[in-house]
Enzyme design. Structure first.
Site, mmCIF file in Angstrom:
data_model
loop_
_atom_site.group_PDB
_atom_site.id
_atom_site.type_symbol
_atom_site.label_atom_id
_atom_site.label_comp_id
_atom_site.label_asym_id
_atom_site.label_seq_id
_atom_site.Cartn_x
_atom_site.Cartn_y
_atom_site.Cartn_z
ATOM 1 N N ASP A 237 -8.207 -1.330 2.501
ATOM 2 C CA ASP A 237 -8.518 -1.917 0.921
ATOM 3 C C ASP A 237 -9.379 -3.248 1.104
ATOM 4 O O ASP A 237 -9.341 -4.007 2.317
ATOM 5 C CB ASP A 237 -7.501 -2.329 0.186
ATOM 6 C CG ASP A 237 -6.495 -0.885 -0.078
ATOM 7 O OD1 ASP A 237 -7.055 0.311 0.084
ATOM 8 O OD2 ASP A 237 -5.379 -1.095 -0.078
ATOM 9 N N TYR B 93 0.774 -1.063 10.998
ATOM 10 C CA TYR B 93 0.324 -1.955 9.989
ATOM 11 C C TYR B 93 1.454 -3.250 9.956
ATOM 12 O O TYR B 93 2.618 -2.825 10.140
ATOM 13 C CB TYR B 93 0.520 -1.315 8.601
ATOM 14 C CG TYR B 93 -0.649 -0.352 8.269
ATOM 15 C CD1 TYR B 93 -1.858 -1.007 7.777
ATOM 16 C CD2 TYR B 93 -0.541 0.751 8.385
ATOM 17 C CE1 TYR B 93 -2.891 -0.144 7.514
ATOM 18 C CE2 TYR B 93 -1.609 1.851 8.258
ATOM 19 C CZ TYR B 93 -2.960 1.200 7.607
ATOM 20 O OH TYR B 93 -3.988 2.118 7.721
#
Length: 313
Positions: free
Chosen positions: A88, A163
Site C-alpha cells: 500500500d 511482514y
C-alpha cells in the site's frame, strides 16, 4: 567493449569509495530461453513514504513505475516489471522481489549484469534500490501430469512472506524511526493482551473481515473471491525502550490484511474490543465482513515487507 570497460572501472572505484556492495554473481545458468527472451530477477528495497504503493498507477509515483521508467530508459524500449505482490501507499520493503524480461543476448556476461544493477541504482531516486540482480532460472513444473519448462515468476513462485509492523508504546519516538514505526497514541496498551490476541491469527482462517475492497472486487468481476489465508507464525518481539515489532509470516496477504490484523488486535489491547467479539470476526461466526469490523487499519508507515521467500532465491 571500451564502453563496458570504462563502466566496469567506474563500478569498481565506486564500490571501493562508497562501500557499495554487490551480491556475488554466479555464472549464467545453462538453460533454455523461452520465446527469445531471458528473464531476470532482483530484490527491491524502498522507503514507501514517497510512493503511492508498489503497483503501477496512472499519474502517481509508484515503485513499479520508477523501476520500469529507468529500465525502459536504459534499454530505449518498454520494459515491464512484475512484483511478488503489492504494498500500500506508505508501506516499506526490504526484500520485495521482481522480474523482468529482456531479449536474449542483451546481457552476455555477469560483469554486464553487475554494471546494469549499478547503473539502474544510479538512475533511481535515493528512496528505492535494487539488489541481487541475476538471471532467473527456467523451472520444471507439472501440468496435468506432464512436466513442462516455464519461466520463474516473482509472483507465483514465492512460498511465503514476512511482514514486520513496528510500534512504540513510549511517550516519544526516535526521530530516525519516524517513517517506519508508529507511536501508539492510546496511553494504555496492554502488551500481554496484544501478544495473546496476535497468536489467534496463526493457522488457516477466512480473513474476509480483515481485508478491504473484497465485496467491491466481487461485484466488479462477478466472481466470489477466496479470502482464506494461512498465517504460519506471528510474534510480538520486544526491542527495548518501549519498542516492539510484530513479525507476521504468512502464505500471502489480502488487500490491507496485515494492517487490519494489527489494527484490530490493538483495539483489543486498548480495551475497546472484547476478545469474544474479536474471535467472532476471525471465525466469521456471524458471516462477518470488513464492514462488520469497525477497527481501523494500522497506519501504513509502521509496516515493512521484510522478505519474500523462494526455494532458490
Amino acid at each position: 567493449m571500451k564502453y563496458f570497460l570504462n563502466l566496469t572501472l567506474l563500478f569498481l572505484v565506486a564500490k571501493q569509495i562508497n562501500g557499495y556492495s554487490v551480491t556475488k554473481s554466479r555464472s549464467p545458468p545453462s538453460i533454455e530461453n523461452i520465446n527469445g527472451v531471458t528473464r531476470y530477477r532482483a530484490r527491491v528495497a524502498y522507503d514507501g513514504s514517497g510512493f503511492q504503493g508498489f503497483q503501477l498507477q496512472p499519474r502517481r509515483r509508484t515503485v513499479q513505475g520508477d523501476i520500469e521508467d529507468v529500465l525502459s530508459q536504459r534499454f530505449q524500449k518498454t520494459v515491464r516489471v512484475v512484483g511478488a505482490g503489492r504494498t500500500d501507499a506508505g508501506v516499506h520493503a526490504r526484500g520485495q522481489a521482481i522480474h523482468f524480461d529482456l531479449e536474449t543476448g542483451t546481457i552476455e556476461t555477469k560483469e554486464e549484469l553487475q554494471i546494469l544493477e549499478y547503473s539502474v541504482n544510479r538512475m533511481l531516486r535515493n528512496d528505492v534500490r535494487i539488489y541481487s540482480l541475476q538471471e532467473a532460472p527456467v523451472v520444471k513444473k507439472l501440468f496435468d501430469g506432464e512436466e513442462k519448462l516455464i519461466q520463474w515468476s516473482a509472483m507465483y513462485d514465492s512460498t511465503e512472506k514476512l511482514y514486520v509492523y513496528r510500534i512504540s508504546v513510549g511517550k516519544s519516538i526516535y526521530p530516525l524511526e519516524r517513517h517506519n514505526r508508529i507511536v501508539l497514541k492510546w496511553p494504555n496498551t496492554n502488551i500481554a493482551v496484544l501478544k495473546k490476541i496476535l497468536k489467534h491469527y496463526e493457522g488457516y482462517h477466512d480473513f474476509r473481515a480483515f481485508s478491504g475492497r473484497i465485496e467491491q472486487l466481487e461485484k466488479e468481476t462477478g466472481e466470489a473471491l477466496d479470502t482464506r489465508r494461512r498465517v504460519y507464525s506471528i510474534e510480538l518481539v520486544e526491542e527495548g525502550d518501549n519498542r516492539y515489532r510484530i513479525e507476521v509470516k504468512l502464505q500471502g496477504a489480502l488487500y490491507k490484511m496485515v494492517r487490519n490484523m494489527v489494527g484490530t488486535a490493538l483495539e483489543v489491547a486498548w480495551g475497546k474490543l472484547s476478545e469474544e467479539d474479536f474471535l467472532v470476526l476471525l471465525n466469521r461466526s456471524n458471516s462477518a465482513v470488513r464492514k462488520t469490523n469497525k477497527s481501523k487499519p494500522a497506519p501504513p508507515e509502521g509496516l515493512t515487507l521484510e522478505q519474500v521467500y523462494y526455494d532458490d532465491y
